[in-house]
Scaffold this active site. Sequence first.
Site, short mmCIF file in Angstrom:
data_model
loop_
_atom_site.label_atom_id
_atom_site.label_comp_id
_atom_site.label_asym_id
_atom_site.label_seq_id
_atom_site.Cartn_x
_atom_site.Cartn_y
_atom_site.Cartn_z
N HIS A 37 -8.95 -8.20 0.04
CA HIS A 37 -8.45 -6.85 -0.29
C HIS A 37 -9.33 -5.77 0.34
O HIS A 37 -8.84 -4.77 0.85
CB HIS A 37 -8.46 -6.65 -1.81
CG HIS A 37 -7.56 -7.56 -2.58
ND1 HIS A 37 -8.04 -8.51 -3.46
CD2 HIS A 37 -6.22 -7.67 -2.63
CE1 HIS A 37 -7.04 -9.15 -4.01
NE2 HIS A 37 -5.91 -8.67 -3.52
N VAL A 178 -8.70 -13.22 5.46
CA VAL A 178 -10.15 -13.37 5.24
C VAL A 178 -10.38 -14.69 4.52
O VAL A 178 -9.71 -15.00 3.52
CB VAL A 178 -10.70 -12.19 4.40
CG1 VAL A 178 -12.17 -12.39 4.08
CG2 VAL A 178 -10.50 -10.87 5.15
P1 AMP Z 1 -2.42 -9.55 -3.96
O1 AMP Z 1 -3.37 -8.73 -4.79
O2 AMP Z 1 -2.73 -11.00 -3.95
O3 AMP Z 1 -0.98 -9.22 -4.23
O4 AMP Z 1 -2.67 -9.09 -2.47
C1 AMP Z 1 -2.66 -7.74 -2.10
C2 AMP Z 1 -2.74 -7.65 -0.61
O5 AMP Z 1 -3.94 -8.27 -0.16
C3 AMP Z 1 -1.58 -8.37 0.10
O6 AMP Z 1 -1.17 -7.60 1.20
C4 AMP Z 1 -2.21 -9.66 0.53
O7 AMP Z 1 -1.60 -10.23 1.66
C5 AMP Z 1 -3.62 -9.21 0.85
N1 AMP Z 1 -4.55 -10.35 0.80
C6 AMP Z 1 -4.72 -11.22 -0.22
N2 AMP Z 1 -5.62 -12.18 0.13
C7 AMP Z 1 -6.00 -11.90 1.40
C8 AMP Z 1 -6.91 -12.52 2.33
N3 AMP Z 1 -7.59 -13.62 2.02
N4 AMP Z 1 -7.05 -11.95 3.55
C9 AMP Z 1 -6.35 -10.83 3.89
N5 AMP Z 1 -5.49 -10.21 3.06
C10 AMP Z 1 -5.32 -10.73 1.83
#
Ligand code: AMP
Length: 298
Positions: A37, A178
């Site tokens: 994030h 990441v």
């Molecule tokens: P989430 O809180 O899991 O809904 O994710 C919020 C945003 O963070 C989304 O756009 C996800 O794709 C991104 N995200 C979650 N994990 C990762 C990661 N490991 N690397 C890059 N972006 C991420």
Amino acid sequence: MEQLTTIDAVRAHVAAQRRAGARVALVPTMGALHEGHLALVEAAQRHAEVVIVSIFVNPTQFDRADDLEAYPRDLPGDLAALRALPTPPSGVFTPAVGELYPTAPRTRVSVAGLTDGLCGASRPGHFDGVATVVTKLLTIVAPDVAVFGRKDRQQLEVIRTLVADLDLPVTVLGVPTVRDPDGLARSSRNRRLSPAARQVALALPRSLAAAARAGVASRGGGGLDPTAIAAAAQQVLATAGVQPEYLEAVDPVTLAPPPDGTAVRLLVAVAAVIDGVRLIDNVEVGDPDDEAALLALA
Ligand code: AMP
């Protein structure tokens, strides 16, 4: 960094910044923030002077009540992590469920086709929930740029599609996944993995590394071979005793089976439930930047 809990407060905050000539970026999240994030926030800051992070565990995208219940939440930790950034975001939008859904939702944004396969096949209604809440957030914040992770690649393509189809005036940015040093993609759900389950979960990035290696091997003559690439990944999962919910090699844009023998890029996407925790990961075979982190794994 201002914490904003109402739609009106977000609109007022953004309007004030816009009057000062700032470009605005939105980073939607469900909280339990990790370095994935934070990489999105940093990418957003490269594209806009004002960054708004939203933190909202969106009930309409969960197809199972127990999954919604178990989803990790840590607002104090999240606010501290954002404040600790070299440049904290300008605002963090933390609405209550009743702020975004004052009535039971009647209107739904649904992206056809793209949402049928991969995660859509096993999570009915999930992408309608995502598409609807992201449309609402884009309407509330009206950003110039919206930033999403490539880890949720199907979600990214769904959002690109709804933005194009609804003529929303926003640029969608996809940020590379990441990973932890051992390759595991960072995820809020990793907090729920026991040390033993985390070891098993490493089969996911290792299977994608095998897919990337199979892609490298098949390059040169013709297009990428989706069957051979998926088989290489499947072999790693089988050896680790992981039965995937899906493991597929698809066209990176349509998410449909690729044209025979001519693909220069393939999205290999995997989902598996490990010790009760549902994890997803993917690699775009044929994209050197996306493959590099996985090919570097031992
Ligand atoms: P989430 O809180 O899991 O809904 O994710 C919020 C945003 O963070 C989304 O756009 C996800 O794709 C991104 N995200 C979650 N994990 C990762 C990661 N490991 N690397 C890059 N972006 C991420």
